[in-house]
Design an enzyme around this catalytic site. Sequence first.
Site, PDB file in Angstrom:
ATOM      1  N   ASP A 255       0.835  -1.192   0.000  1.00  0.00           N
ATOM      2  CA  ASP A 255       0.000   0.000   0.000  1.00  0.00           C
ATOM      3  C   ASP A 255       0.878   1.253   0.000  1.00  0.00           C
ATOM      4  O   ASP A 255       1.900   1.303   0.672  1.00  0.00           O
ATOM      5  CB  ASP A 255      -0.901  -0.023   1.235  1.00  0.00           C
ATOM      6  CG  ASP A 255      -2.004   1.013   1.181  1.00  0.00           C
ATOM      7  OD1 ASP A 255      -2.707   1.071   0.161  1.00  0.00           O
ATOM      8  OD2 ASP A 255      -2.159   1.754   2.168  1.00  0.00           O
TER       9      ASP A 255
ATOM     10  N   GLU B   3       0.968  -0.669  -5.142  1.00  0.00           N
ATOM     11  CA  GLU B   3      -0.190   0.236  -5.178  1.00  0.00           C
ATOM     12  C   GLU B   3       0.342   1.606  -5.589  1.00  0.00           C
ATOM     13  O   GLU B   3       0.904   2.351  -4.786  1.00  0.00           O
ATOM     14  CB  GLU B   3      -0.860   0.281  -3.793  1.00  0.00           C
ATOM     15  CG  GLU B   3      -2.167   1.067  -3.773  1.00  0.00           C
ATOM     16  CD  GLU B   3      -1.967   2.535  -3.503  1.00  0.00           C
ATOM     17  OE1 GLU B   3      -2.080   3.319  -4.477  1.00  0.00           O
ATOM     18  OE2 GLU B   3      -1.703   2.914  -2.363  1.00  0.00           O
TER      19      GLU B   3
ATOM     20  N   ASP C  79     -11.289   0.808  -1.022  1.00  0.00           N
ATOM     21  CA  ASP C  79     -11.566   2.225  -0.798  1.00  0.00           C
ATOM     22  C   ASP C  79     -12.598   2.800  -1.768  1.00  0.00           C
ATOM     23  O   ASP C  79     -13.027   3.943  -1.594  1.00  0.00           O
ATOM     24  CB  ASP C  79     -10.275   3.045  -0.927  1.00  0.00           C
ATOM     25  CG  ASP C  79      -9.386   2.935   0.301  1.00  0.00           C
ATOM     26  OD1 ASP C  79      -9.914   2.660   1.394  1.00  0.00           O
ATOM     27  OD2 ASP C  79      -8.164   3.123   0.171  1.00  0.00           O
TER      28      ASP C  79
END
Length: 493
Positions: A294, A341, A394
């Site tokens: 991430d 990501e 998200d």
Amino acid sequence: MRQKRRSGILLHPTSLPGPGGIGSLGKECRHFIDFLEEAGQSLWQVLPLGPAAYGNSPYSCYSAFAGNPLLIDLATLVDEGDLEPEEAVAEMPDDHVDFPAVEAFKARALRTAAARFHAHGDTERKQEFWHFCDTTAWLHDAALFMALKEHFGGKSWNAWPKEIARREPAALEKYSVRLGVVIGEHKYIQWQFSRQWRHVREYANGKGIAVVGDIPIFVAFDSADVWTNPGLFKLDDKGKPTVVAGVPPDYFSKTGQRWGNPLYNWDAMAADGFRWWIERFRGSFALHDVVRVDHFRGFEACWEVPAKEKTAVNGRWVPAPGTALFDAVIGAVGSLPIIAEDLGVITPAVEELRDRYGFPGMKILQFAFDSGPGNPYLPHNFTRDCVVYTGTHDNDTTQGWFQSLSPRERRDVLAYTDTTGKEVHWELIRLGMASVADMAIFPLQDVMGLDGSSRMNLPGTPHGNWSWRYSEGMLTAKHAKKLLELTVLFGRK
């Protein structure tokens, strides 16, 4: 060498159906893996598996190494003799996670199970437990941290008495003895999580399904990681962060995002050869087959915000040692099957770091229809070394997203897919499946065609997230058949 084309589903275990108020690593988990096999899928992506702290977010954990106690299957503990059947049962909603209720119930049950195991567990299981304790380097500090948090009423570690906040050796010895029973409970909990997750992963791997995990680049300030290694973070002499993580103002936010995580002292990390990161990646690959990193861009440069600032406006980009770090990790761990990501504003330097190691980036189809045919998230602009998603944890569900679009944006989606939009979730899944991307992963909510009430997280809102679950019977053979047809048609099986 060209990768085999693969596809799979994004689903966090907390969203599984079953008793106990939250998804667990029990039979429902295996039933979901059976569904993946039936649907021809070879990837199962989960969110971080750590013990969620603030806001129940799996991206804010009390430890970057430990497992989430709420995922432990209590029925297995009954089978092993650590719980009585009635101790593993509680009336809970089955359509969402009521975190306070689940946490209270499971804490009681796990404490009972730990006490019974330590008092009456059989020799073979105790030998396995002690072997786990002896060979798990982070375990004692993580268990002591959780015991101390309970002892001091949930206060952050920097509000504990100075002697233990600063980890003075005499204080560590004193509290390790004083809180020995509670420490033993937490070690038992981590042992049970470890063995249950190992069995789940082995079950998935046995069916040809790779597990994709998730590493949040930053850790929570109130965590065993920062308490144990304060010198690796930018803290003042009172143990408080001097700067915190975030992202600068952009199209979505005029004040940016002030995440509040402490930032790494990269010089200190480099001085010991990035030992902490090596162990973190080693631990993650012990749990998963592939790892999504991430906020990958933070390995090239981090947005550093003075801790006293209320927003992220007055921050600055500070370089991070991405190449040196990954060279060290690869030298110690070996090849890194990582998904980067790389969403948001990504610079050429970030792309260079990603491509240097051959890490595939991410393409989100919900981002593809707002800027014309040159949009990098449109499938005709993909390269093979990427992972395509309809959306992530998200994002809104695809149905919810489509319903929120303007009339012009809807027309663009329908024109690109050449459909009526009646089943837009399947049309976007089809786009992803048909693309050249080596990997295609879709949230389970999109496979089911659920609306925005089923989204997992709304960024920027501290409460009410992460609680979505599906109920028994919602996932059917029709879903598996449709997925299998697309998977075969586009060469992903």
